[in-house]
Design a protein around this motif. Structure first.
Motif, PDB file in Angstrom:
ATOM      1  N   ARG A   1      -7.967   2.612   1.937  1.00  0.00           N
ATOM      2  CA  ARG A   1      -8.233   2.557   0.498  1.00  0.00           C
ATOM      3  C   ARG A   1      -7.371   3.557  -0.271  1.00  0.00           C
ATOM      4  O   ARG A   1      -7.676   4.745  -0.306  1.00  0.00           O
TER       5      ARG A   1
ATOM      6  N   GLU B   1      -7.197   3.792  -3.368  1.00  0.00           N
ATOM      7  CA  GLU B   1      -7.978   4.255  -4.510  1.00  0.00           C
ATOM      8  C   GLU B   1      -8.758   5.539  -4.217  1.00  0.00           C
ATOM      9  O   GLU B   1      -9.169   6.246  -5.142  1.00  0.00           O
ATOM     10  N   ASN B   2      -8.955   5.872  -2.941  1.00  0.00           N
ATOM     11  CA  ASN B   2      -9.616   7.140  -2.611  1.00  0.00           C
ATOM     12  C   ASN B   2      -8.847   8.323  -3.197  1.00  0.00           C
ATOM     13  O   ASN B   2      -9.436   9.313  -3.618  1.00  0.00           O
TER      14      ASN B   2
ATOM     15  N   LYS C   1       0.840  -1.204   0.000  1.00  0.00           N
ATOM     16  CA  LYS C   1       0.000   0.000   0.000  1.00  0.00           C
ATOM     17  C   LYS C   1       0.872   1.250   0.000  1.00  0.00           C
ATOM     18  O   LYS C   1       0.558   2.234  -0.671  1.00  0.00           O
TER      19      LYS C   1
ATOM     20  N   ARG D   1       2.168   1.876  -3.486  1.00  0.00           N
ATOM     21  CA  ARG D   1       1.112   2.440  -4.348  1.00  0.00           C
ATOM     22  C   ARG D   1       0.923   3.919  -4.064  1.00  0.00           C
ATOM     23  O   ARG D   1       0.746   4.722  -4.990  1.00  0.00           O
TER      24      ARG D   1
ATOM     25  N   LEU E   1       1.577   7.042  -6.639  1.00  0.00           N
ATOM     26  CA  LEU E   1       0.477   7.945  -6.915  1.00  0.00           C
ATOM     27  C   LEU E   1       0.867   9.400  -6.663  1.00  0.00           C
ATOM     28  O   LEU E   1       0.485  10.296  -7.414  1.00  0.00           O
TER      29      LEU E   1
ATOM     30  N   VAL F   1      -7.028   8.283  -5.955  1.00  0.00           N
ATOM     31  CA  VAL F   1      -7.271   8.290  -7.402  1.00  0.00           C
ATOM     32  C   VAL F   1      -8.607   8.970  -7.679  1.00  0.00           C
ATOM     33  O   VAL F   1      -8.711   9.827  -8.568  1.00  0.00           O
TER      34      VAL F   1
END
Length: 185
Positions: free
Chosen positions: A108, A110-111, A46, A49, A53, A113
């Motif tokens: 998360r 992806e929040n 994580k 990632r 990002l 993104v």
């Protein structure tokens, strides 16, 4: 002969009984270590990632002030992950890997993104919305709500940011239909 065989079996059974708690103890000890090792690996994934990002074009193409806020949020979450990783690596018998794993599942990446996408769309509407106070307010609210998102934010928080963006679109569409003259026949 029969008597000595039963004594040998009894001795073997006693030996197994003595070794069983030790073997069970090693198995019980190995399970938390394996869980902890996997937890450390998941935390590192994580974190990786988030690091990617923070430097991705998805984030760097945002307006500078919005990019700075988003990167600051990502940095805070990476610091939280680093603390979690350190605690997992130094785990002792009181460390609750299951509870930490549950927290990690709700973390998360992806929040961010989604937040970057919402901010990008709102920034694209900003110039057009400048002439309409309601649309401008909705654009600002969408950006603020998206920049408030973190990895721990709920899906409802993401949805609220999207609702502000949708409101901005609706305000601009309503403004467009009222200012466009009807075609004459």
């Amino acid at each position: 002969m029969k008597h000595s065989t039963s004594r040998a079996l009894a001795a073997a059974a006693a030996g197994v009984a003595l070794l069983a708690p030790t073997a069970a103890g090693h198995a019980a000890e190995a399970a938390p270590k394996a869980q902890t090792k996997q937890l450390v690996k998941d935390v590192a994934g994580k974190d990786k990632r988030l690091a990617r990002l923070a430097t991705s074009t998805k984030v760097t193409r945002l307006a500078d002030e919005n990019e700075q806020v988003l990167v600051a949020n990502i940095t805070e979450d990476r610091a939280d992950l680093a603390e979690l990783k350190t605690a997992a690596e130094a785990a002792d018998s009181t460390y609750d890997a299951k509870a930490v794993r549950k927290d990690l599942r709700s973390f998360r990446v992806e929040n961010y993104v989604l937040a970057a996408n919402i901010v990008k769309q709102a920034e694209a509407l900003a110039d057009e919305a400048a002439a309409d106070p309601e649309a401008a307010a909705a654009v600002d609210a969408a950006i603020d709500a998206a920049l408030a998102l973190t990895a721990d934010s709920t899906k409802a928080d993401v949805k609220a940011a999207r609702v502000h963006l949708q409101t901005a679109h609706e305000e601009l569409d309503a403004e467009e239909t009222t200012t466009t003259p009807a075609p004459t026949a």
